[in-house]
Design an enzyme around this catalytic site. Structure first.
Site, PDB file in Angstrom:
ATOM      1  N   TYR A 157      37.563  44.247  -2.756  1.00 41.91           N
ATOM      2  CA  TYR A 157      38.622  43.050  -2.889  1.00 41.91           C
ATOM      3  C   TYR A 157      40.095  43.218  -3.273  1.00 41.91           C
ATOM      4  O   TYR A 157      40.237  44.158  -3.992  1.00 41.91           O
ATOM      5  CB  TYR A 157      38.083  41.782  -3.846  1.00 41.91           C
ATOM      6  CG  TYR A 157      37.355  40.676  -3.103  1.00 41.91           C
ATOM      7  CD1 TYR A 157      37.948  39.810  -2.406  1.00 41.91           C
ATOM      8  CD2 TYR A 157      36.078  40.291  -3.235  1.00 41.91           C
ATOM      9  CE1 TYR A 157      37.238  38.915  -1.487  1.00 41.91           C
ATOM     10  CE2 TYR A 157      35.336  39.409  -2.908  1.00 41.91           C
ATOM     11  CZ  TYR A 157      35.840  38.686  -1.938  1.00 41.91           C
ATOM     12  OH  TYR A 157      35.308  37.578  -1.232  1.00 41.91           O
ATOM     13  N   GLU A 201      43.403  40.999  -2.819  1.00 45.90           N
ATOM     14  CA  GLU A 201      44.159  40.073  -2.577  1.00 45.90           C
ATOM     15  C   GLU A 201      45.554  40.583  -3.093  1.00 45.90           C
ATOM     16  O   GLU A 201      45.683  41.127  -4.102  1.00 45.90           O
ATOM     17  CB  GLU A 201      43.781  38.548  -3.451  1.00 45.90           C
ATOM     18  CG  GLU A 201      42.744  37.794  -2.485  1.00 45.90           C
ATOM     19  CD  GLU A 201      41.466  38.009  -3.059  1.00 45.90           C
ATOM     20  OE1 GLU A 201      41.169  39.217  -3.625  1.00 45.90           O
ATOM     21  OE2 GLU A 201      40.676  36.810  -2.831  1.00 45.90           O
ATOM     22  N   ASP A 226      54.348  37.460  21.024  1.00 48.68           N
ATOM     23  CA  ASP A 226      52.744  37.563  21.108  1.00 48.68           C
ATOM     24  C   ASP A 226      52.396  38.822  21.980  1.00 48.68           C
ATOM     25  O   ASP A 226      52.406  38.567  23.252  1.00 48.68           O
ATOM     26  CB  ASP A 226      52.046  36.516  21.441  1.00 48.68           C
ATOM     27  CG  ASP A 226      50.704  36.554  21.315  1.00 48.68           C
ATOM     28  OD1 ASP A 226      50.200  37.861  21.246  1.00 48.68           O
ATOM     29  OD2 ASP A 226      49.900  35.705  21.219  1.00 48.68           O
ATOM     30  N   THR A 254      47.299  41.572  18.374  1.00 48.54           N
ATOM     31  CA  THR A 254      45.994  41.982  17.801  1.00 48.54           C
ATOM     32  C   THR A 254      45.925  43.268  18.145  1.00 48.54           C
ATOM     33  O   THR A 254      46.912  44.022  18.793  1.00 48.54           O
ATOM     34  CB  THR A 254      45.023  41.101  18.866  1.00 48.54           C
ATOM     35  OG1 THR A 254      45.316  41.355  20.076  1.00 48.54           O
ATOM     36  CG2 THR A 254      44.827  39.687  18.797  1.00 48.54           C
ATOM     37  N   LYS A 267      42.874  45.404  21.772  1.00 47.05           N
ATOM     38  CA  LYS A 267      43.105  45.414  23.184  1.00 47.05           C
ATOM     39  C   LYS A 267      43.382  46.699  23.573  1.00 47.05           C
ATOM     40  O   LYS A 267      42.758  47.852  23.356  1.00 47.05           O
ATOM     41  CB  LYS A 267      43.870  44.207  23.550  1.00 47.05           C
ATOM     42  CG  LYS A 267      43.298  42.775  23.107  1.00 47.05           C
ATOM     43  CD  LYS A 267      44.056  41.611  23.461  1.00 47.05           C
ATOM     44  CE  LYS A 267      43.361  40.269  23.549  1.00 47.05           C
ATOM     45  NZ  LYS A 267      43.839  39.857  22.089  1.00 47.05           N
ATOM     46  N   ARG A 278      39.308  44.668  15.663  1.00 50.53           N
ATOM     47  CA  ARG A 278      39.693  43.349  15.563  1.00 50.53           C
ATOM     48  C   ARG A 278      40.353  43.009  14.403  1.00 50.53           C
ATOM     49  O   ARG A 278      39.978  42.970  13.337  1.00 50.53           O
ATOM     50  CB  ARG A 278      38.194  42.336  15.559  1.00 50.53           C
ATOM     51  CG  ARG A 278      37.807  42.549  17.061  1.00 50.53           C
ATOM     52  CD  ARG A 278      36.506  41.773  17.230  1.00 50.53           C
ATOM     53  NE  ARG A 278      36.218  41.860  18.588  1.00 50.53           N
ATOM     54  CZ  ARG A 278      36.800  41.235  19.593  1.00 50.53           C
ATOM     55  NH1 ARG A 278      37.332  40.158  19.319  1.00 50.53           N
ATOM     56  NH2 ARG A 278      36.236  41.633  20.709  1.00 50.53           N
TER      57      ARG A 278
HETATM   58  N1  DSN Z   1      40.473  36.369  24.327  1.00 48.07           N
HETATM   59  C1  DSN Z   1      41.646  37.080  24.448  1.00 48.07           C
HETATM   60  C2  DSN Z   1      41.623  37.450  25.953  1.00 48.07           C
HETATM   61  O1  DSN Z   1      40.702  37.681  26.481  1.00 48.07           O
HETATM   62  O2  DSN Z   1      42.873  37.542  26.244  1.00 48.07           O
HETATM   63  C3  DSN Z   1      43.064  36.171  23.935  1.00 48.07           C
HETATM   64  O3  DSN Z   1      42.595  35.628  22.659  1.00 48.07           O
END
Ligand code: DSN
Length: 367
Positions: free
Chosen positions: A42, A44, A191, A217, A220, A226
């Site tokens: 933990y 925080e 974003d 994120t 990707k 994630r």
């Molecule tokens: N689910 C994602 C995507 O496939 O683009 C976006 O959050």
């Protein structure tokens, strides 16, 4: 039993051709960090300001990961603050809205139907309930029309403008968005969840120095775990940290933060530049080949890692096309196309992308 199912899923991942543009395959080192005993801790708070003891090493891990964010995006800690604690992109986006404007304030973003994201103020997302969103979309040619967006901004007078998309195959002109934001005195958030790896690899223009706040994120094109990163101008970064914790979350997932750090160490290597460039070249080639076969590619092609294809001229819906492709070992997602007359559950299109196929075999071997 679950272990067996995991093994079954690994077999599936190894077997298919994955053309989902938001998926990728992490390296063994990223996976090792994710599966490490860091999950037991933990922590925080922020590095060197924790509510729990025993966080000396954790502080080093989080600080190092932040340092790597600065390096990867070629920015400095004098100008920007970095937060690596958001559990997901959705939380990161909500944290930014909560920190940068007041509940009920006006935000302008791209509509989900034209390629935006649920957390860009769609009415089924809490973001769309907490704030007053107006949306822009693409023109009939499938491209963003910056003059039209400027007009909507002038009329709507948002406090914040969001650029960035999940299903937009063209480059985003962050400078033009900056000018639009300045013309109405709004803050600008980018974003870049889909294109972060391309930005780091030099295959898409950077949102810096134009955006005040950048969210992404990390799973990707960046090929990490994630999780999410928020980068913001110094004057707002403390409010953003507070919006993430204690505003929306409890303890940060240190194993994920470490895995992000490992992914960033990989992304700043010259080989990642090659990867990012090739992802785009492959998407362009795929688009040209499909067009040659008579497919209707939205916007006429792609500048990035993804393309949207209208499958209705083939007498198919997006669902039917996706499920036929799965039977043939090719995995895609069904997707609305701009001005779609069909519904999200069975839209007119499919979305294809090239980040995973370029990574897949090498990184899954021997796991
Ligand atoms: N689910 C994602 C995507 O496939 O683009 C976006 O959050």
């Amino acid at each position: 039993m679950i272990k067996k199912l995991i093994q079954k899923e690994i077999k599936r991942q190894n077997k298919v051709i994955n053309l989902i543009p938001s998926e990728n395959y992490v390296s063994k080192n990223v996976l090792a960090a994710l599966g490490s005993p860091l999950t037991n801790k933990y922590a925080e708070g922020q590095p060197n300001k924790r509510y729990y003891f025993g966080n000396g090493v954790v502080d080093e891990i989080e600080s190092k990961t932040k340092e790597l964010v600065y390096r990867a995006f070629k920015i400095t800690s004098e100008d920007y603050g970095v937060n690596v604690q958001s559990y997901s992109g959705s939380i990161a986006n909500l944290a930014v809205y909560l920190a940068s404007v007041n509940i009920g304030d006006k935000i302008l973003a791209m509509s989900l139907e034209h390629g935006g994201h649920l957390t860009h103020g769609h009415h089924v997302s809490w973001t769309g309930k907490f704030f007053k969103f107006e949306h822009y979309g693409v023109g009939i040619d499938g491209h963003l029309n910056y003059e039209d967006i400027a007009k909507v901004a002038k009329e709507f007078k948002p406090a914040l403008i969001v650029c960035g998309a999940t299903a937009y195959p063209r480059q985003i002109d962050f400078k033009k968005f900056r000018n639009i934001a300045d013309s109405v005195g709004a803050m600008l958030m980018a974003d870049i969840s889909h294109i972060a790896g391309l930005v780091v690899g030099g295959a898409h223009p950077s949102p810096f120095p134009y955006a005040d706040i950048v969210t992404t994120t990390t799973q990707k094109t960046l090929r990490g775990p994630r999780g999410a990163i928020i980068i913001s101008k110094k004057e707002i970064s403390e409010s953003i940290d507070k919006a993430v914790f204690p505003g929306l979350q409890g303890g940060p997932q240190i194993h994920t933060i470490a895995a992000m750090g490992v992914a960033l160490e990989e992304a700043i290597k010259p080989s990642f530049k090659k990867y990012a460039k090739q992802v785009v070249n492959n998407a362009k080639k795929l688009s040209e080949e499909l067009k040659g076969l008579g497919f209707k590619v939205i916007s006429g092609g792609t500048d990035n890692h993804l393309l949207l294809v209208d499958v209705t001229p083939l007498g198919l819906t997006g669902s039917e096309a996706g499920s036929k492709l799965e039977k043939a070992g090719i995995i895609v997602n069904k997707n609305m196309i701009p001005f779609d007359t069909r519904k999200p559950w069975d839209p007119s299109g499919i979305r294809l992308g090239t980040p995973a196929v370029l990574t897949e075999k090498k990184l899954q071997e021997g796991f």
